[in-house]
Design a protein around this motif. Structure first.
Motif, mmCIF file in Angstrom:
data_model
loop_
_atom_site.group_PDB
_atom_site.id
_atom_site.type_symbol
_atom_site.label_atom_id
_atom_site.label_comp_id
_atom_site.label_asym_id
_atom_site.label_seq_id
_atom_site.Cartn_x
_atom_site.Cartn_y
_atom_site.Cartn_z
ATOM 1 N N ALA A 190 0.831 -1.202 0.000
ATOM 2 C CA ALA A 190 0.000 0.000 0.000
ATOM 3 C C ALA A 190 0.871 1.260 0.000
ATOM 4 N N PRO A 191 0.316 2.377 -0.458
ATOM 5 C CA PRO A 191 1.066 3.633 -0.391
ATOM 6 C C PRO A 191 1.207 4.109 1.061
ATOM 7 N N VAL A 192 2.370 4.685 1.380
ATOM 8 C CA VAL A 192 2.654 5.208 2.717
ATOM 9 C C VAL A 192 2.943 6.697 2.570
ATOM 10 N N LEU A 193 2.126 7.519 3.217
ATOM 11 C CA LEU A 193 2.313 8.965 3.184
ATOM 12 C C LEU A 193 3.383 9.359 4.198
ATOM 13 N N ASN A 194 4.445 10.007 3.719
ATOM 14 C CA ASN A 194 5.517 10.455 4.600
ATOM 15 C C ASN A 194 5.092 11.768 5.260
ATOM 16 N N ASP A 195 4.535 11.663 6.464
ATOM 17 C CA ASP A 195 4.071 12.838 7.205
ATOM 18 C C ASP A 195 4.963 13.142 8.409
ATOM 19 N N ARG A 196 6.197 12.668 8.401
ATOM 20 C CA ARG A 196 7.097 12.885 9.543
ATOM 21 C C ARG A 196 7.323 14.362 9.848
ATOM 22 N N ALA A 197 7.409 15.204 8.829
ATOM 23 C CA ALA A 197 7.661 16.627 9.053
ATOM 24 C C ALA A 197 6.460 17.315 9.713
ATOM 25 N N ASN A 198 5.280 16.795 9.481
ATOM 26 C CA ASN A 198 4.049 17.341 10.052
ATOM 27 C C ASN A 198 3.126 16.165 10.393
ATOM 28 N N PRO A 199 3.396 15.449 11.498
ATOM 29 C CA PRO A 199 2.679 14.207 11.806
ATOM 30 C C PRO A 199 1.169 14.394 11.936
ATOM 31 N N SER A 200 0.433 13.530 11.260
ATOM 32 C CA SER A 200 -1.027 13.574 11.355
ATOM 33 C C SER A 200 -1.573 12.567 12.364
ATOM 34 N N TYR A 201 -0.770 11.595 12.776
ATOM 35 C CA TYR A 201 -1.220 10.638 13.777
ATOM 36 C C TYR A 201 -1.270 11.348 15.137
ATOM 37 N N PRO A 202 -2.426 11.359 15.811
ATOM 38 C CA PRO A 202 -2.559 12.142 17.040
ATOM 39 C C PRO A 202 -1.664 11.692 18.194
ATOM 40 N N ARG A 203 -1.203 10.460 18.191
ATOM 41 C CA ARG A 203 -0.321 9.956 19.254
ATOM 42 C C ARG A 203 1.092 9.690 18.713
ATOM 43 N N HIS A 204 1.495 10.492 17.727
ATOM 44 C CA HIS A 204 2.819 10.281 17.120
ATOM 45 C C HIS A 204 3.902 10.418 18.191
ATOM 46 N N GLN A 205 5.041 9.807 17.934
ATOM 47 C CA GLN A 205 6.166 9.801 18.861
ATOM 48 C C GLN A 205 7.416 10.297 18.138
ATOM 49 N N VAL A 206 8.330 10.847 18.899
ATOM 50 C CA VAL A 206 9.623 11.245 18.344
ATOM 51 C C VAL A 206 10.531 10.018 18.376
ATOM 52 N N LEU A 207 11.087 9.671 17.234
ATOM 53 C CA LEU A 207 11.958 8.511 17.134
ATOM 54 C C LEU A 207 13.420 8.930 17.149
ATOM 55 N N THR A 208 14.253 8.042 17.645
ATOM 56 C CA THR A 208 15.691 8.260 17.538
ATOM 57 C C THR A 208 16.103 7.971 16.094
ATOM 58 N N ALA A 209 17.305 8.363 15.737
ATOM 59 C CA ALA A 209 17.809 8.075 14.392
ATOM 60 C C ALA A 209 17.848 6.564 14.162
ATOM 61 N N ALA A 210 18.236 5.798 15.178
ATOM 62 C CA ALA A 210 18.295 4.331 15.046
ATOM 63 C C ALA A 210 16.893 3.749 14.835
ATOM 64 N N GLU A 211 15.899 4.264 15.549
ATOM 65 C CA GLU A 211 14.521 3.777 15.382
ATOM 66 C C GLU A 211 14.001 4.116 13.982
ATOM 67 N N ARG A 212 14.295 5.313 13.490
ATOM 68 C CA ARG A 212 13.881 5.691 12.129
ATOM 69 C C ARG A 212 14.498 4.773 11.088
ATOM 70 N N ARG A 213 15.772 4.412 11.295
ATOM 71 C CA ARG A 213 16.432 3.490 10.350
ATOM 72 C C ARG A 213 15.716 2.143 10.321
ATOM 73 N N VAL A 214 15.326 1.627 11.480
ATOM 74 C CA VAL A 214 14.602 0.345 11.536
ATOM 75 C C VAL A 214 13.300 0.452 10.754
ATOM 76 N N VAL A 215 12.558 1.539 10.964
ATOM 77 C CA VAL A 215 11.297 1.732 10.236
ATOM 78 C C VAL A 215 11.559 1.814 8.737
ATOM 79 N N ASP A 216 12.483 2.672 8.345
ATOM 80 C CA ASP A 216 12.740 2.884 6.916
ATOM 81 C C ASP A 216 13.241 1.611 6.230
ATOM 82 N N GLU A 217 14.143 0.888 6.882
ATOM 83 C CA GLU A 217 14.644 -0.373 6.306
ATOM 84 C C GLU A 217 13.535 -1.419 6.248
ATOM 85 N N GLY A 218 12.709 -1.495 7.283
ATOM 86 C CA GLY A 218 11.595 -2.447 7.291
ATOM 87 C C GLY A 218 10.608 -2.161 6.173
#
Length: 188
Positions: free
Chosen positions: A148-176
């Motif tokens: 499915a398409p994934v909207l990159n909204d990291r710069a302006n998160p639309s998820y109401p319970r969004h969290q700040v990720l570490t660089a290592a956590e972002r890498r896991v998400v992006d690689e996954g």
């Protein structure tokens, strides 16, 4: 695990303890189910649900619902129906409620109703914190519909319970996401 209060089994954002304050959360697993990305008319973006799948097992989190007061959790999970199930906590069965969208009520995500990256970030961060890198890998492997398409909204998160990720956590998400074959769409 004390059973004097009812429990829910969370398999998506509820795995991330930073998105809720339900008491006594514990890692758990659910047999015979798999995660799937869905879209329903009442929500503008896609989200996770579960469906029965023989031989499948998903990791998640159980927590208490004090006084059986389901109102706040039902409001948070408004597109789902609650249903009774049994999960395993420390290899012991625990009765829980699982939120799932009925198969007849959902469609696959589309460009008009995509997955949102801020939601995925919160979910994966929860799996990393509860289960480590193997748990995050398990999440990606046991979730269906990554094409499915994934909207990159990291710069302006639309998820109401969004969290700040570490660089290592972002890498896991992006690689996954890359390994799962997700299609990232720019925001705006």
């Amino acid at each position: 695990m004390p059973l004097d209060q009812p429990h829910f089994f969370g398999y998506g954002s509820l795995v991330n303890r930073a998105t809720h304050d339900y008491p006594r959360p514990r890692p758990a697993s659910l047999l015979g189910w798999r995660r799937v990305w869905v879209h329903v008319a009442s929500r503008p973006v896609a989200f996770l649900s579960v469906e029965r799948a023989t031989g499948s097992q998903i990791l998640g989190l159980v927590a208490q619902v004090p006084g059986a007061d389901w109102a706040a959790l039902d409001a948070r999970e408004y597109a789902y129906l609650r249903q009774p199930e049994t999960t395993l906590v420390d290899d012991k069965p625990v009765p829980v409620q699982v939120y799932a969208v009925p198969a007849d009520d959902h469609l696959p995500p589309t460009t008009a109703n995509p997955l949102i990256l801020s939601y995925i970030d919160a979910v994966v961060q929860g799996f990393l914190r509860e289960f480590g890198p193997q748990g995050a890998a398990h999440f990606f492997a046991t979730t269906h519909g990554w094409q499915a398409p994934v909207l990159n909204d990291r710069a302006n998160p639309s998820y109401p319970r969004h969290q700040v990720l570490t660089a290592a956590e972002r890498r896991v998400v992006d690689e996954g996401l890359a390994q799962a074959g997700a299609r990232i769409m720019p925001s705006g």
